[in-house]
Design an enzyme around this catalytic site. Structure first.
Site, PDB file in Angstrom:
ATOM      1  N   HIS A 174       7.079  -7.281  -1.572  1.00  0.00           N
ATOM      2  CA  HIS A 174       5.838  -7.602  -2.346  1.00  0.00           C
ATOM      3  C   HIS A 174       5.759  -6.603  -3.450  1.00  0.00           C
ATOM      4  CE1 HIS A 174       4.716 -10.639   0.612  1.00  0.00           C
ATOM      5  NE2 HIS A 174       5.690 -11.243   0.285  1.00  0.00           N
TER       6      HIS A 174
ATOM      7  N   ASP B 258       0.701  -1.217  -0.055  1.00  0.00           N
ATOM      8  CA  ASP B 258       0.060  -0.007   0.035  1.00  0.00           C
ATOM      9  C   ASP B 258       0.780   1.327   0.059  1.00  0.00           C
ATOM     10  OD1 ASP B 258       0.791   0.282   2.707  1.00  0.00           O
ATOM     11  OD2 ASP B 258      -0.985  -0.810   3.625  1.00  0.00           O
TER      12      ASP B 258
HETATM   13  P1  NAD Z   1      -2.343 -11.231   7.250  1.00  0.00           P
HETATM   14  O1  NAD Z   1      -3.616 -10.795   6.902  1.00  0.00           O
HETATM   15  O2  NAD Z   1      -1.791 -12.779   7.062  1.00  0.00           O
HETATM   16  O3  NAD Z   1      -2.181 -11.221   9.004  1.00  0.00           O
HETATM   17  C1  NAD Z   1      -2.505  -9.833   9.656  1.00  0.00           C
HETATM   18  C2  NAD Z   1      -1.862  -9.874  10.949  1.00  0.00           C
HETATM   19  O4  NAD Z   1      -2.325  -8.563  11.497  1.00  0.00           O
HETATM   20  C3  NAD Z   1      -2.856 -10.853  11.994  1.00  0.00           C
HETATM   21  O5  NAD Z   1      -1.775 -11.648  12.641  1.00  0.00           O
HETATM   22  C4  NAD Z   1      -3.445  -9.869  12.648  1.00  0.00           C
HETATM   23  O6  NAD Z   1      -3.613 -10.551  14.163  1.00  0.00           O
HETATM   24  C5  NAD Z   1      -2.602  -8.605  12.812  1.00  0.00           C
HETATM   25  N1  NAD Z   1      -3.397  -7.316  13.137  1.00  0.00           N
HETATM   26  C6  NAD Z   1      -4.725  -7.311  12.734  1.00  0.00           C
HETATM   27  N2  NAD Z   1      -4.999  -6.027  13.063  1.00  0.00           N
HETATM   28  C7  NAD Z   1      -4.080  -5.398  13.576  1.00  0.00           C
HETATM   29  C8  NAD Z   1      -3.709  -4.175  14.232  1.00  0.00           C
HETATM   30  N3  NAD Z   1      -4.563  -3.174  14.130  1.00  0.00           N
HETATM   31  N4  NAD Z   1      -2.366  -3.932  14.439  1.00  0.00           N
HETATM   32  C9  NAD Z   1      -1.510  -4.858  14.601  1.00  0.00           C
HETATM   33  N5  NAD Z   1      -1.637  -5.974  14.090  1.00  0.00           N
HETATM   34  C10 NAD Z   1      -2.857  -6.283  13.624  1.00  0.00           C
HETATM   35  O7  NAD Z   1      -1.270 -10.380   6.765  1.00  0.00           O
HETATM   36  P2  NAD Z   1       0.203 -10.459   6.336  1.00  0.00           P
HETATM   37  O8  NAD Z   1       1.082 -11.120   7.382  1.00  0.00           O
HETATM   38  O9  NAD Z   1       0.939  -9.163   5.869  1.00  0.00           O
HETATM   39  O10 NAD Z   1       0.340 -11.459   5.167  1.00  0.00           O
HETATM   40  C11 NAD Z   1      -0.544 -10.857   4.022  1.00  0.00           C
HETATM   41  C12 NAD Z   1      -0.157 -10.690   2.611  1.00  0.00           C
HETATM   42  O11 NAD Z   1      -1.104 -10.010   1.855  1.00  0.00           O
HETATM   43  C13 NAD Z   1       1.101  -9.928   2.640  1.00  0.00           C
HETATM   44  O12 NAD Z   1       1.898 -10.528   1.606  1.00  0.00           O
HETATM   45  C14 NAD Z   1       0.839  -8.516   2.120  1.00  0.00           C
HETATM   46  O13 NAD Z   1       1.350  -8.399   0.743  1.00  0.00           O
HETATM   47  C15 NAD Z   1      -0.817  -8.778   1.647  1.00  0.00           C
HETATM   48  N6  NAD Z   1      -1.598  -7.737   2.046  1.00  0.00           N
HETATM   49  C16 NAD Z   1      -1.212  -6.317   2.087  1.00  0.00           C
HETATM   50  C17 NAD Z   1      -2.025  -5.418   2.595  1.00  0.00           C
HETATM   51  C18 NAD Z   1      -1.449  -4.056   2.535  1.00  0.00           C
HETATM   52  O14 NAD Z   1      -0.788  -3.639   1.554  1.00  0.00           O
HETATM   53  N7  NAD Z   1      -2.011  -3.162   3.291  1.00  0.00           N
HETATM   54  C19 NAD Z   1      -3.339  -5.847   2.958  1.00  0.00           C
HETATM   55  C20 NAD Z   1      -3.551  -7.105   3.099  1.00  0.00           C
HETATM   56  C21 NAD Z   1      -3.044  -8.060   2.673  1.00  0.00           C
END
Ligand code: NAD
Ligand code: ZN
Length: 242
Positions: free
Chosen positions: A118, A103
């Site tokens: 990524h 993002d």
């Molecule tokens: P994930 O969705 O697998 O896990 C998210 C983690 O964040 C969980 O463990 C959850 O408990 C925790 N979480 C939720 N709310 C939170 C908060 N407010 N503060 C702290 N922690 C919090 O995410 P991941 O491990 O990043 O893997 C997902 C993949 O998908 C990545 O490869 C990423 O590139 C992609 N992704 C990116 C975005 C983005 O760019 N914002 C969003 C969704 C997924």
């Protein structure tokens, strides 16, 4: 649960600190995580919608769900968690942010040393003429097309694609050299990023996890709070110490 003071003392003591962040740090910017309840992968099978093979056979599937995620780079703004990591870099205690997020919010928050494992939604490129576009706004269309008629693809890593080798190499290097890793908002299951906290530990660093649902079983310290509330508390304590 560790106290903010304890974590701040560690950060100031060790200095060589890196952060590894995931979707959770952006949750409070309004961007849904993928694996949590209500996340994108509950609705769509990532292999069908977000893999490189699927993109090659029918790019409209990817662009269809992009609308449910983030269509345009400028749709979201950094939150207090991103800004806190920028403040730690500014204070000279955080060397690099290694992120799985696409993002761009760490850069927008002001961090300069950001390793985007990524890729980023900031750029798209044409599969035919290879032209790269800066894409705060993606052209209309599912899929969108280049002026030459080629399909546009995001400069992000789809399932089944290799990570950008330079970014990965740098992430391994910075992790192996760090003394402390802040692990923020990641379920720590997506490889190879998931191996980095283990590498940090093998290299002698401590791992501090900030996640309301503890996800990394080998963390040395855990703050089971949301990033946007926990990280500013840590910054406030660090400021008192230096
Ligand atoms: P994930 O969705 O697998 O896990 C998210 C983690 O964040 C969980 O463990 C959850 O408990 C925790 N979480 C939720 N709310 C939170 C908060 N407010 N503060 C702290 N922690 C919090 O995410 P991941 O491990 O990043 O893997 C997902 C993949 O998908 C990545 O490869 C990423 O590139 C992609 N992704 C990116 C975005 C983005 O760019 N914002 C969003 C969704 C997924
Ligand atoms: Zn083109």
């Amino acid at each position: 649960m560790a106290t903010y003071r304890e974590i701040a003392e560690l950060i100031v003591e060790e200095k060589a600190c890196v952060a590894l962040t995931g979707a959770g740090i952006s949750a409070e910017s309004g961007i849904a995580t993928f694996r949590d309840k209500g996340g994108l992968w509950e609705k769509y099978d990532p292999v069908v919608y977000a893999s490189i093979d699927a993109f090659r056979s029918d790019p409209s599937k990817y662009w269809l769900i992009r609308g449910d995620f983030i269509r345009n780079y400028d749709e979201y703004a950094p939150n207090a968690g991103h800004l806190a990591l920028a403040a730690l870099e500014e204070l000279g205690v955080l060397k690099h942010v290694i992120t799985q997020n696409i993002d761009g919010l760490h850069r927008k928050a002001g961090n300069r040393n950001v390793i985007e494992l990524h890729g980023s939604l900031r750029e798209i490129h044409c599969l035919k003429c290879r032209r790269t576009y800066l894409a705060p706004k993606v052209p209309d269309g599912t899929p969108p097309y280049c002026d030459c008629g080629g399909v546009l693809k995001p400069n992000t890593v789809l399932f089944g694609e290799q990570l950008p080798p330079q970014a990965l190499e740098k992430a391994y290097r910075e992790t192996a050299n760090c003394r402390l890793m802040l692990l923020v908002g990641t379920s720590a299951v997506v490889q190879p990023a998931a191996s980095l906290p283990y590498l940090a530990k093998r290299s002698g660093a401590a791992v501090v996890e900030v996640n309301p649902e503890k996800a990394f079983d080998a963390a040395d310290y855990v703050i089971a709070e949301k990033a946007a509330s926990a990280l500013p508390e840590i910054v406030a304590q660090v400021q008192q110490l230096i």
